[in-house]
Design a protein around this motif. Structure first.
Motif, PDB file in Angstrom:
ATOM      1  N   ARG A  20      11.545   8.663   0.263  1.00  0.00           N
ATOM      2  CA  ARG A  20      10.834   7.997   0.400  1.00  0.00           C
ATOM      3  C   ARG A  20      11.024   7.341   1.828  1.00  0.00           C
ATOM      4  O   ARG A  20       9.707   7.130   2.163  1.00  0.00           O
ATOM      5  N   ASP A  21      11.744   8.091   2.033  1.00  0.00           N
ATOM      6  CA  ASP A  21      12.325   7.552   3.588  1.00  0.00           C
ATOM      7  C   ASP A  21      11.262   8.731   4.838  1.00  0.00           C
ATOM      8  O   ASP A  21      10.711   7.615   6.073  1.00  0.00           O
ATOM      9  N   THR A  22      10.663   9.602   3.965  1.00  0.00           N
ATOM     10  CA  THR A  22       9.984  10.225   4.970  1.00  0.00           C
ATOM     11  C   THR A  22       8.471   9.104   5.475  1.00  0.00           C
ATOM     12  O   THR A  22       7.421   9.546   6.700  1.00  0.00           O
ATOM     13  N   ARG A  23       7.691   8.916   4.522  1.00  0.00           N
ATOM     14  CA  ARG A  23       6.840   7.562   4.910  1.00  0.00           C
ATOM     15  C   ARG A  23       7.073   6.820   5.275  1.00  0.00           C
ATOM     16  O   ARG A  23       5.761   6.288   6.993  1.00  0.00           O
ATOM     17  N   VAL A 168      -1.168   9.960   0.251  1.00  0.00           N
ATOM     18  CA  VAL A 168      -0.750  11.781   1.020  1.00  0.00           C
ATOM     19  C   VAL A 168       0.383  12.006   0.271  1.00  0.00           C
ATOM     20  O   VAL A 168       1.478  12.496  -0.107  1.00  0.00           O
ATOM     21  N   SER A 169       1.736  10.828   0.880  1.00  0.00           N
ATOM     22  CA  SER A 169       3.165  10.639   0.493  1.00  0.00           C
ATOM     23  C   SER A 169       2.521  10.895  -0.749  1.00  0.00           C
ATOM     24  O   SER A 169       4.386  11.538  -1.756  1.00  0.00           O
ATOM     25  N   VAL A 170       2.369   9.832  -1.881  1.00  0.00           N
ATOM     26  CA  VAL A 170       2.803   9.931  -2.983  1.00  0.00           C
ATOM     27  C   VAL A 170       2.331  11.048  -3.624  1.00  0.00           C
ATOM     28  O   VAL A 170       3.207  11.581  -4.592  1.00  0.00           O
ATOM     29  N   LEU A 171       1.093  11.637  -3.241  1.00  0.00           N
ATOM     30  CA  LEU A 171       0.373  12.877  -4.040  1.00  0.00           C
ATOM     31  C   LEU A 171       1.466  14.172  -3.751  1.00  0.00           C
ATOM     32  O   LEU A 171       1.200  15.428  -3.955  1.00  0.00           O
ATOM     33  N   LEU A 172       2.101  14.455  -2.464  1.00  0.00           N
ATOM     34  CA  LEU A 172       3.185  15.238  -2.162  1.00  0.00           C
ATOM     35  C   LEU A 172       4.038  15.671  -2.933  1.00  0.00           C
ATOM     36  O   LEU A 172       4.731  16.657  -3.537  1.00  0.00           O
ATOM     37  N   ARG A 173       4.454  14.681  -4.269  1.00  0.00           N
ATOM     38  CA  ARG A 173       5.016  14.416  -5.114  1.00  0.00           C
ATOM     39  C   ARG A 173       5.057  15.702  -6.383  1.00  0.00           C
ATOM     40  O   ARG A 173       5.722  16.015  -6.989  1.00  0.00           O
TER      41      ARG A 173
END
Ligand code: GTB
Length: 213
Positions: A20-23, A168-173
């Motif tokens: 989660r640091d990426t977001r 988008v960050s959530v969907l990337l998972r």
């Protein structure tokens, strides 16, 4: 004022941008803010020094002068509120963008996280084969609804916003599961997010730590 975030010293995904640091990095890059990164091991995360800035012993955290934040929703919102580029000026459009941030975290992320648990941590359980399709269908249902809303536009509500960054960050998972491929418009939406220069800088910065030069 220097901004410092925390990230995994060694991310379990080996630097694929799923931690989660990426977001948070992405939001900082969109806002054009320089930041420093303090890397923490799994052990150090549970030590008093880290627990003082994150009560649950997790990453990421955000420090800016006297301000210490945890929870990516709060951190990205803080960045978006104070620096230009992530929230529209119009009050109603701003409120809608914030709504999408909450929708990403409260409506989309829980079943997506559940799927990760079902696929990895529960895969050796005797009941796993029966449960997995149920969990997948709950994710599919949300993807179907989100895809209907997105239609054929680029972003959820007008221009790119913190709502899209979080969604988008959530969907990337979902990438490792392949479920996203069942929804071409959402795959394209995620690809549009990944194509943003700010996302690329964020991704490369976290990958450099985990993969090396
Ligand atoms: N709700 C919090 C937020 O949004 O900030 C959740 C924070 C969180 O779950 N942090 C995780 C953590 O610190 C890292 S991101 N875990 C350590 C612990 O709880 O002890 C979760 C994560 C980790 C690894 C991968 N991966 O390798 O694919 C993906 C996501």
């Amino acid at each position: 004022m220097t901004i410092t975030i925390t990230a995994f010293e060694r991310s379990p995904d080996g630097g694929k941008g799923l931690a989660r640091d990426t977001r948070v990095r992405w939001a900082l890059e969109e806002a054009g803010l320089p930041y420093e990164v303090h890397l923490v091991s799994f052990g150090a995360m549970k030590e008093p020094a880290h627990l003082a800035i994150h009560p649950f012993g997790q990453i990421p955290t955000y420090e800016e002068g006297d301000l210490v934040l945890f929870e990516t929703g709060a951190i990205v919102f803080h960045i978006a509120e104070r620096y230009a580029g992530l929230l529209p000026k119009d009050a109603n459009a701003r409120a809608r963008a914030i709504t999408w941030m909450f929708a990403a975290l409260n409506t989309m992320e829980p079943p997506i996280l559940d799927l990760g648990i079902a696929r990895i941590q529960e895969s050796d359980k005797s009941w796993s084969k029966e449960r997995l399709p149920l969990v997948e269908d709950r994710v599919r249902n949300r993807l179907h609804q989100l895809s209907n809303r997105l239609g054929d536009v680029d972003w959820l509500d007008g221009g790119f916003s913190a709502g899209d960054l979080m969604m988008v960050s959530v969907l990337l998972r979902l990438k490792p599961s392949g479920l996203l491929n069942e929804f071409p418009s959402l795959s394209s939406y995620v690809a549009r997010g990944e194509a943003r220069p700010a996302y690329k800088r964020a991704f490369d910065a976290q990958a450099a730590i985990n993969i090396g030069p």
